[in-house]
Design a protein around this motif. Structure first.
Motif, PDB file in Angstrom:
ATOM      1  N   VAL A  86      43.411  43.910  48.585  1.00  0.00           N
ATOM      2  CA  VAL A  86      41.715  44.947  48.614  1.00  0.00           C
ATOM      3  C   VAL A  86      42.249  45.102  50.194  1.00  0.00           C
ATOM      4  N   ASN A 180      38.598  40.450  38.279  1.00  0.00           N
ATOM      5  CA  ASN A 180      40.195  39.577  39.193  1.00  0.00           C
ATOM      6  C   ASN A 180      40.026  38.562  38.109  1.00  0.00           C
ATOM      7  N   PHE A 190      43.860  34.880  48.423  1.00  0.00           N
ATOM      8  CA  PHE A 190      42.561  35.639  47.455  1.00  0.00           C
ATOM      9  C   PHE A 190      41.285  34.302  47.819  1.00  0.00           C
ATOM     10  N   VAL A 191      40.260  34.985  46.845  1.00  0.00           N
ATOM     11  CA  VAL A 191      39.210  34.325  47.425  1.00  0.00           C
ATOM     12  C   VAL A 191      38.796  32.278  46.850  1.00  0.00           C
ATOM     13  N   SER A 217      29.491  38.934  47.617  1.00  0.00           N
ATOM     14  CA  SER A 217      29.619  39.901  46.366  1.00  0.00           C
ATOM     15  C   SER A 217      29.692  39.289  45.693  1.00  0.00           C
ATOM     16  N   VAL A 253      30.073  34.566  45.450  1.00  0.00           N
ATOM     17  CA  VAL A 253      31.672  34.092  46.059  1.00  0.00           C
ATOM     18  C   VAL A 253      30.785  32.298  46.753  1.00  0.00           C
ATOM     19  N   LEU A 284      33.255  45.752  48.089  1.00  0.00           N
ATOM     20  CA  LEU A 284      33.016  46.351  46.373  1.00  0.00           C
ATOM     21  C   LEU A 284      31.638  45.147  45.715  1.00  0.00           C
TER      22      LEU A 284
HETATM   23  N1  GDD Z   1      40.101  37.301  50.259  1.00  0.00           N
HETATM   24  C1  GDD Z   1      38.852  36.851  50.873  1.00  0.00           C
HETATM   25  N2  GDD Z   1      39.357  36.060  51.571  1.00  0.00           N
HETATM   26  N3  GDD Z   1      38.134  37.337  50.310  1.00  0.00           N
HETATM   27  C2  GDD Z   1      36.933  36.973  50.452  1.00  0.00           C
HETATM   28  C3  GDD Z   1      36.200  35.904  51.845  1.00  0.00           C
HETATM   29  C4  GDD Z   1      38.032  36.059  52.460  1.00  0.00           C
HETATM   30  O1  GDD Z   1      37.765  35.287  52.746  1.00  0.00           O
HETATM   31  N4  GDD Z   1      35.920  35.486  52.290  1.00  0.00           N
HETATM   32  C5  GDD Z   1      34.678  37.017  50.883  1.00  0.00           C
HETATM   33  N5  GDD Z   1      34.859  37.057  50.148  1.00  0.00           N
HETATM   34  C6  GDD Z   1      35.244  38.331  49.522  1.00  0.00           C
HETATM   35  C7  GDD Z   1      36.054  39.252  49.472  1.00  0.00           C
HETATM   36  O2  GDD Z   1      35.296  40.314  50.197  1.00  0.00           O
HETATM   37  C8  GDD Z   1      35.369  39.961  47.617  1.00  0.00           C
HETATM   38  O3  GDD Z   1      33.917  39.825  47.429  1.00  0.00           O
HETATM   39  C9  GDD Z   1      35.394  39.093  46.990  1.00  0.00           C
HETATM   40  O4  GDD Z   1      35.345  37.341  47.451  1.00  0.00           O
HETATM   41  C10 GDD Z   1      36.312  38.244  45.903  1.00  0.00           C
HETATM   42  O5  GDD Z   1      37.823  38.199  46.789  1.00  0.00           O
HETATM   43  P1  GDD Z   1      39.536  38.741  46.692  1.00  0.00           P
HETATM   44  O6  GDD Z   1      39.412  36.940  45.806  1.00  0.00           O
HETATM   45  O7  GDD Z   1      40.932  39.068  47.687  1.00  0.00           O
HETATM   46  O8  GDD Z   1      39.638  39.809  45.200  1.00  0.00           O
HETATM   47  P2  GDD Z   1      39.400  41.217  45.327  1.00  0.00           P
HETATM   48  O9  GDD Z   1      37.804  41.102  44.504  1.00  0.00           O
HETATM   49  O10 GDD Z   1      39.113  42.121  46.784  1.00  0.00           O
HETATM   50  O11 GDD Z   1      40.878  41.813  44.503  1.00  0.00           O
HETATM   51  C11 GDD Z   1      41.015  40.992  43.024  1.00  0.00           C
HETATM   52  O12 GDD Z   1      40.729  41.784  42.349  1.00  0.00           O
HETATM   53  C12 GDD Z   1      40.752  42.897  41.340  1.00  0.00           C
HETATM   54  C13 GDD Z   1      40.182  42.982  40.750  1.00  0.00           C
HETATM   55  O13 GDD Z   1      39.351  43.709  40.534  1.00  0.00           O
HETATM   56  C14 GDD Z   1      42.648  40.977  43.039  1.00  0.00           C
HETATM   57  O14 GDD Z   1      43.513  40.704  42.338  1.00  0.00           O
HETATM   58  C15 GDD Z   1      43.149  42.647  43.488  1.00  0.00           C
HETATM   59  O15 GDD Z   1      44.348  42.850  43.153  1.00  0.00           O
HETATM   60  C16 GDD Z   1      42.692  42.686  41.875  1.00  0.00           C
HETATM   61  O16 GDD Z   1      42.195  44.265  40.963  1.00  0.00           O
END
Ligand code: GDD
Length: 321
Positions: A86, A180, A190-191, A217, A253, A284
């Motif tokens: 994202v 997720n 991913f986080v 979040s 988180v 989000l």
């Molecule tokens: N990646 C990441 N890295 N995220 C962080 C970090 C960091 O250092 N610090 C905080 N976050 C927060 C992001 O801002 C977000 O709110 C949350 O952690 C989750 O981030 P991600 O793990 O990157 O996942 P995502 O929710 O943005 O997206 C994932 O889930 C979706 C389903 O809702 C992905 O897998 C998408 O492809 C999927 O569609």
């Protein structure tokens, strides 16, 4: 023997789905994109390499998709390929839309022309809900979609296109709206996996701090293995339909980070620092899915809890690093 065709087969979900279908006796086919370091290309499916038919392909290459589908004549098509990060979708919005939105148009056209009797599964996402939450604090199939990222917008386009092709051409095209989902195979940017890997590095004395983005979040985190079982149920349902796949629980988180560091006997406050490069131009803030429809239709239930999933990831990195 049933034949499955999977885009994104070398990803987290694609690799678990390939394993799941091989165990059910399927012939499994999939596409990977060309990568200048071929070792990085198929690492998640290396151990099944002999049993899987892998081809070069790309969702942006319409003629290649159609040629492959004509040749393979699959019974089931799983479209899991995407630019799935994202935050990175804000850096490469055009590429994200080309792949995740127009790429879906390409594969739907190839499907319609080459093998319209097949069934089709589209990897739709809870990111499509964006800032919308129902009054009871859940998102479900009927929740309004107000995406807040180029990624979310591209997924809404694809989701609507699947409806359109389902109705216009009477195709068996279904959407799984997955919240997720994680595992040791999750990309470490991913986080969840970033936090687990970072905490284990600190525990082992190999790093001093962990740089993060927004800790406030909330996400509904399930396990990829449980979710690929749901994909198979959704595509094989009598009627092509849309289903939310989620656990119904949500954690911030910060809570997730606290859980991981505490498991390792560490206080995350001493090691985690914020770096603005990991913040998103629009965030989000909250996801919690209601998957009653999925449970009622298929009797689906996850085998993992948030805790057993995070523990599995911690064990993996403790052994690997
Ligand atoms: N990646 C990441 N890295 N995220 C962080 C970090 C960091 O250092 N610090 C905080 N976050 C927060 C992001 O801002 C977000 O709110 C949350 O952690 C989750 O981030 P991600 O793990 O990157 O996942 P995502 O929710 O943005 O997206 C994932 O889930 C979706 C389903 O809702 C992905 O897998 C998408 O492809 C999927 O569609």
């Amino acid at each position: 023997m049933k034949k499955a065709f999977i885009t994104g087969i070398s990803g987290q979900d694609g690799s678990y789905l390939a394993e799941y279908l091989l165990n059910l006796g399927y012939e499994v086919h999939g596409i990977v994109r060309r990568n200048s370091v071929p070792e990085h290309q198929q690492s998640r499916i290396d151990f099944h390499r002999e049993n899987i038919h892998v081809y070069y392909g790309d969702l942006t290459d319409a003629s290649g998709l159609e040629r492959l589908l004509k040749k393979i004549q699959p019974d089931e098509i799983y479209n899991l390929g995407a630019q799935s990060h994202v935050r990175i979708s804000f850096d490469v919005p055009n590429y994200t839309v080309q792949t995740n939105a127009l790429g879906v148009l390409n594969i739907l056209e190839a499907y319609r022309n080459a093998c319209p009797e097949a069934k089709f599964y589209q990897a739709s996402s809870s990111e499509m809900f964006g800032s919308s939450v129902d009054e009871d604090g859940f998102q479900r199939e009927t929740t309004r979609m107000t995406p807040v990222s180029p990624y979310g917008c591209s997924k809404v386009f694809a989701y609507n296109l699947v409806h359109n092709y389902r109705n216009a051409y009477k195709l068996h095209a279904a959407n799984g709206i997955l919240f997720n989902h994680e595992s040791p195979r999750r990309g470490s940017n991913f986080v969840t996996n970033k936090v687990v890997k970072g905490a284990v590095l600190i525990k082992k004395g190999l790093a001093k701090k962990l740089e993060m983005g927004n800790m406030d979040s909330f996400r509904d985190w399930g396990h990829s293995k449980d979710y690929v079982r749901a994909m198979h149920m959704i595509i094989n349902h009598d009627i092509a339909d849309d289903f939310v796949v989620a656990t119904g629980t949500t954690h911030s988180v910060r809570e997730m980070t606290d859980y991981v560091f505490s498991k390792l006997g560490l206080d995350f406050n001493e090691f985690v620092v914020q770096n603005p490069i990991y913040l998103r131009p629009e965030e989000l803030p909250y996801l919690r899915g209601d998957c009653s429809k999925l449970k009622k239709t298929f009797n689906w239930a996850p085998e993992y809890t948030f805790e057993t999933m995070m523990d599995e990831m911690i064990d993996f990195w403790m052994k690997t690093l």
